[in-house]
Design a protein around this motif. Structure first.
Motif, mmCIF file in Angstrom:
data_model
loop_
_atom_site.group_PDB
_atom_site.id
_atom_site.type_symbol
_atom_site.label_atom_id
_atom_site.label_comp_id
_atom_site.label_asym_id
_atom_site.label_seq_id
_atom_site.Cartn_x
_atom_site.Cartn_y
_atom_site.Cartn_z
ATOM 1 N N TYR A 210 -3.407 6.088 -6.557
ATOM 2 C CA TYR A 210 -2.547 4.765 -6.390
ATOM 3 C C TYR A 210 -3.667 3.656 -5.694
ATOM 4 O O TYR A 210 -3.871 3.449 -4.668
ATOM 5 C CB TYR A 210 -1.587 4.925 -5.565
ATOM 6 N N ASP A 211 -3.995 2.906 -6.704
ATOM 7 C CA ASP A 211 -4.880 1.673 -6.468
ATOM 8 C C ASP A 211 -4.190 0.339 -5.942
ATOM 9 O O ASP A 211 -3.533 -0.212 -6.803
ATOM 10 C CB ASP A 211 -5.966 1.470 -7.497
ATOM 11 N N TYR A 212 -4.517 -0.131 -4.855
ATOM 12 C CA TYR A 212 -3.804 -1.332 -4.462
ATOM 13 C C TYR A 212 -4.445 -2.794 -4.504
ATOM 14 O O TYR A 212 -4.335 -3.292 -3.807
ATOM 15 C CB TYR A 212 -3.264 -1.315 -3.138
ATOM 16 N N THR A 213 -5.739 -2.559 -5.043
ATOM 17 C CA THR A 213 -6.963 -3.478 -4.977
ATOM 18 C C THR A 213 -6.238 -4.883 -5.344
ATOM 19 O O THR A 213 -6.561 -5.961 -4.740
ATOM 20 C CB THR A 213 -7.922 -3.321 -5.604
ATOM 21 N N SER A 214 -5.184 -4.938 -6.491
ATOM 22 C CA SER A 214 -4.959 -6.176 -6.979
ATOM 23 C C SER A 214 -3.871 -6.579 -6.511
ATOM 24 O O SER A 214 -3.466 -7.711 -6.575
ATOM 25 C CB SER A 214 -4.704 -5.875 -8.366
ATOM 26 N N GLY A 215 -3.531 -6.026 -4.993
ATOM 27 C CA GLY A 215 -2.113 -6.452 -4.451
ATOM 28 C C GLY A 215 -0.840 -6.027 -4.977
ATOM 29 O O GLY A 215 0.277 -5.824 -4.390
ATOM 30 N N PRO A 286 -1.036 -3.999 5.289
ATOM 31 C CA PRO A 286 -0.687 -5.171 4.817
ATOM 32 C C PRO A 286 -0.865 -5.432 3.311
ATOM 33 O O PRO A 286 -1.989 -4.812 2.760
ATOM 34 C CB PRO A 286 -0.896 -6.339 5.793
ATOM 35 N N THR A 287 -0.382 -6.278 2.850
ATOM 36 C CA THR A 287 -0.442 -6.681 1.571
ATOM 37 C C THR A 287 -1.773 -7.359 1.422
ATOM 38 O O THR A 287 -2.496 -7.891 2.327
ATOM 39 C CB THR A 287 0.543 -7.492 0.761
ATOM 40 N N THR A 288 -2.282 -7.306 -0.041
ATOM 41 C CA THR A 288 -3.722 -7.957 -0.230
ATOM 42 C C THR A 288 -3.750 -8.824 -1.481
ATOM 43 O O THR A 288 -2.903 -8.661 -2.342
ATOM 44 C CB THR A 288 -4.947 -7.071 -0.333
ATOM 45 N N ASN A 289 -4.516 -9.715 -1.464
ATOM 46 C CA ASN A 289 -4.683 -10.732 -2.660
ATOM 47 C C ASN A 289 -3.210 -11.437 -3.086
ATOM 48 O O ASN A 289 -2.950 -11.538 -4.302
ATOM 49 C CB ASN A 289 -5.146 -9.814 -3.900
ATOM 50 N N GLN A 293 3.313 -5.799 -2.579
ATOM 51 C CA GLN A 293 3.277 -4.277 -2.229
ATOM 52 C C GLN A 293 2.314 -4.048 -1.092
ATOM 53 O O GLN A 293 0.721 -4.035 -1.773
ATOM 54 C CB GLN A 293 3.295 -3.459 -3.526
ATOM 55 N N GLY A 294 2.592 -3.785 -0.106
ATOM 56 C CA GLY A 294 1.603 -3.463 0.926
ATOM 57 C C GLY A 294 1.127 -1.997 0.677
ATOM 58 O O GLY A 294 1.813 -1.088 0.129
ATOM 59 N N LEU A 295 -0.213 -1.806 0.905
ATOM 60 C CA LEU A 295 -0.620 -0.251 0.866
ATOM 61 C C LEU A 295 0.139 0.668 1.468
ATOM 62 O O LEU A 295 0.414 0.664 2.517
ATOM 63 C CB LEU A 295 -2.060 -0.160 1.307
ATOM 64 N N GLY A 296 0.650 1.590 0.700
ATOM 65 C CA GLY A 296 1.285 2.720 1.109
ATOM 66 C C GLY A 296 2.674 2.575 1.458
ATOM 67 O O GLY A 296 3.607 3.448 1.525
#
Length: 738
Positions: A210-215, A286-289, A293-296
């Motif tokens: 589950y990749d959260y790199t894009s936010g 916390p969320t990125t970009n 959706q914050g990681l996890g």
């Protein structure tokens, strides 16, 4: 998962449910700085309850602090944030992490059906304060389901693997395989400083990435390296889940080589979590970009909705009639008899008193009349703080809090939590029930406040408002006790610590308009004679007309502790007329109450009136009262007067590793250790006798010595002589008027 967020994101409306199975009540537990409030904001964002700026539609945040919290720069009160995920209403109860506000934590535990322990990956083992482990043990004792979420993954010193191991060792001491991670971190490329940020999750059960790199959460298959990492940790997790399975054959089949499908594992996991026998470790950041959706956070919401129990699975506290007669246990049935409990009371400058209420049975509706039964939450002997009151009250507006908003509700069913306005008689811990069938819920335990804070009104205007302000303050906070000391004549607020004290005084000023000044707290000292003595009181005055004439001679001798003041008449021959002997006694007792050396009450002496003189015209009741007082003062001037200080029995519960420092600290306070005993695994109970003047700040000092892991109680034993050097110092202060 994006559809769920959109479905849940109907922000601006109150979340209404029709059945208890659509509710989850979760309390967040963790020490100050662990990231609980940040996590609440991230969950609200992922669920669509707030926008990308973390704001509701009026521009406020779900975690907006009140004025006191802004000044304290910490969360000091329990807050409720309702969000929705996959058709389930989640009542998130965010609790303060500072030890002084454990009363708010206990209230959150009472209202919740499951607990989420928040720990910081940036602090290692030190991030798990002793108080956090204590709360874990409390939850374990009542079988409350628990999960762990690791935060601060973005910190450069964060170490998720180490924290997951520490959680397993600390929280899974009895069963290490009952505390295991469901996901492992997916690390991104290293930055300029060499730190590799967590960019996603490796699902151990699903074997997906589950990749959260894009936010936003993007799901994909793992590559070979990622699959190897997953496979290495997956077997232990599966065995831990199967060990809690209701299918007793599943473990043998798995060990025999059978491949257990993921659906079965997830079902067994959720049942084990709901029963409180398995405690998964997750992570969140916390969320990125600029993403929603914050990681996890998606994984955490899925665990809460799928694995945490519904209110139907949480037994309600026992109920009785207000008179104490037993009643059958109540069920979480919206159509059942109304039984609700006030878990928190606060004041709003516009609405007035607002009660946070958990409904355990029945349905609460606006404008209906309910019965309020109160028993207080203080220890026996302190019932004056929270009366055993009974009253019928009309329910005001029902609402769901969200930031600084109050969103109206048409009803609150069994299992739900909401705010109720204008219950003017209801206090924290009170029960709301049907007016024609009143009930009383078993109270929950609260810590005894042990830090005394003496106060006085700042001005005459404040003095006029002080009584009402203090009454409202203790009605809101059951962990605070108000004392009007009859011996020292001080108003004393008993608090849990210095931060608790500061918040109380700030609320008095800002909410109730009462300015008070802290003053040195006085202990109830006494005086007594160290040896027999004699005194002669002569009060003879002539100023025209009737004069004043009275002479009396007394003997004073010490008595055993606890004897009080004993007056004996041994006058012979009528040297003091019979009608004036009570006058002498009154004068002696009045002077004894005022003290004879340093201004503290005289106790444990026998005063014998043996002789005196009277005048047929000038003797009077007032003259012999004065003579009696003078005689006692003269006897004291010639005698050795002991100052008596109160001595308490102190019981201190601490982990074994802190016994040495605690006993050394007690010895430095003139304490006498009278025994130690083992209580449970790894904890010791120390009993000591110690002067009360030495433990005024012990609530603060023990926390420092034991690193927040110690608890203590105190009970008055007796008064005993103070060391001469300390007594002399107090006499000098009394002579200077300080």
């Amino acid at each position: 998962m994006g559809d769920k967020a959109q479905q849940a994101g109907a922000a601006g409306r109150a979340l209404t449910v029709d059945r208890p199975t659509s509710i989850r009540n979760v309390v967040l537990v963790g020490h100050s700085g662990a990231g609980k409030t940040t996590l609440v904001e991230a969950l609200a964002l992922t669920s669509g309850a707030v926008n990308r700026a973390g704001r509701v539609e009026d521009g406020t945040s779900v975690s907006d602090y009140d004025e006191t919290e802004h000044r304290q720069q910490r969360s000091v009160q329990l807050s409720l944030v309702p969000v929705e995920w996959d058709g389930i209403k989640i009542n998130i109860l965010d609790t303060p992490g500072y030890a002084d506000f454990v009363g708010e934590l206990r209230a959150g535990l009472r209202a919740a059906d499951a607990a989420l322990f928040v720990v910081s990956a940036a602090e290692g083992a030190d991030g798990l304060a002793g108080a956090t482990r204590t709360v874990w043990d409390e939850c374990e004792a009542v079988g409350m389901p628990r999960a762990i979420v690791v935060t601060h993954l973005e910190a450069s010193r964060a170490d998720y693997a180490q924290m997951a191991t520490v959680c397993g060792e600390l929280f899974g001491a009895d069963d290490p395989d009952a505390v295991l991670p469901l996901y492992l971190p997916l690390y991104g490329p290293p930055g300029p400083d060499g730190h590799r940020p967590v960019a996603g999750l490796l699902g151990l059960l699903s074997q997906r990435v589950y990749d959260y790199t894009s936010g936003s959460r993007v799901e994909r298959d793992p590559d070979a390296a990622e699959l190897a990492v997953i496979t290495q940790a997956r077997s232990r997790l599966i065995e831990g889940i199967i060990a809690e399975s209701e299918d007793e054959t599943l473990m043998d089949r798995y060990l025999g080589g059978e491949d257990v499908d993921v659906t079965t594992l997830v079902d067994d996991l959720e049942r084990a979590v709901a029963r409180g026998t398995f405690h998964p470790v997750l992570m969140a950041a916390p969320t990125t970009n600029g993403g929603r959706q914050g990681l996890g956070t998606v994984e955490l919401l899925e665990l809460i909705t799928g694995g945490f129990p519904t209110p139907l699975e949480h037994p309600a506290p026992a109920v009785t009639t207000p008179a104490g007669a037993a009643r059958p246990a109540v069920d979480c049935d919206p159509d059942g008899p109304l039984v609700a409990e006030v878990v928190k009371t606060s004041s709003d400058p516009y609405v007035g008193r607002v009660s946070l209420v958990r409904v355990f049975s029945g349905t609460l509706r606006p404008d209906e009349t309910v019965h309020v039964s109160g028993h207080g939450l203080t220890d026996p002997g302190h019932e004056e703080q929270h009366d055993l009151h009974e009253a019928d009250e009309r329910v005001g507006t029902l609402s769901a809090p969200f930031g600084k908003q109050q969103r109206p509700l048409g009803r609150v069913i069994a299992g739900d939590i909401a705010c109720v306005a204008k219950l003017t008689r209801a206090e924290t811990g009170d029960t709301l029930s049907a007016k024609d069938s009143p009930l009383l819920m078993e109270p929950w335990s609260m810590p005894d406040p042990l830090l005394p804070v003496a106060i006085e009104a700042h001005s005459k205007a404040d003095e006029d408002k002080l009584g009402q302000g203090l009454a409202r303050l203790v009605a809101e906070d059951p962990t605070m006790r108000l004392e009007q000391n009859p011996h020292t004549h001080q108003i004393v607020l008993w608090c849990l610590g210095e931060a608790h004290r500061d918040v109380a005084l700030e609320r008095l000023r800002t909410r109730y308009g009462v300015q008070v000044d802290p003053v040195p707290h006085k202990v109830s000292l006494r005086e007594t004679f160290g040896a027999p003595a004699a005194g002669r009181g002569r009060h003879v005055k002539q100023s025209g007309g009737h004069g004043q004439y009275a002479i009396c001679e007394i003997d004073v001798e010490p008595l055993p502790p606890g004897s009080g003041i004993e007056f004996v008449d041994k006058v012979v021959g009528g040297s003091v007329p019979r009608q004036f002997i009570p006058s002498v006694e009154k004068g002696v007792r009045t002077q004894a109450a005022k003290g004879v050396a340093a201004g503290y009450p005289l106790v444990d002496v026998r005063i014998t009136l043996r002789d005196g003189k009277a005048h047929s015209v000038d003797s009077s009741d007032a003259a012999f009262q004065t003579a009696g007082a003078l005689a006692l003062r003269e006897a004291a001037a010639e005698a050795r007067i002991h100052l008596l200080e109160p001595v308490a029995e102190l019981t201190v519960m601490i982990p074994d590793g802190h016994v040495g420092p605690v006993m050394s600290d007690l010895a430095g306070r003139r304490g006498r250790v009278i025994g130690t005993e083992q209580v449970g695994s790894g904890r010791t109970l120390v009993r000591a006798e110690i002067p009360e003047i030495e433990i005024d700040r012990y609530a603060v000092d023990l926390r420092s010595v034991s690193h927040g892991t110690g608890r203590f109680s105190r009970t008055y034993l007796r008064h005993e002589p103070m060391p001469p050097q300390l007594a002399d110092k107090i006499r000098e202060q009394a002579e200077k008027g300080t």
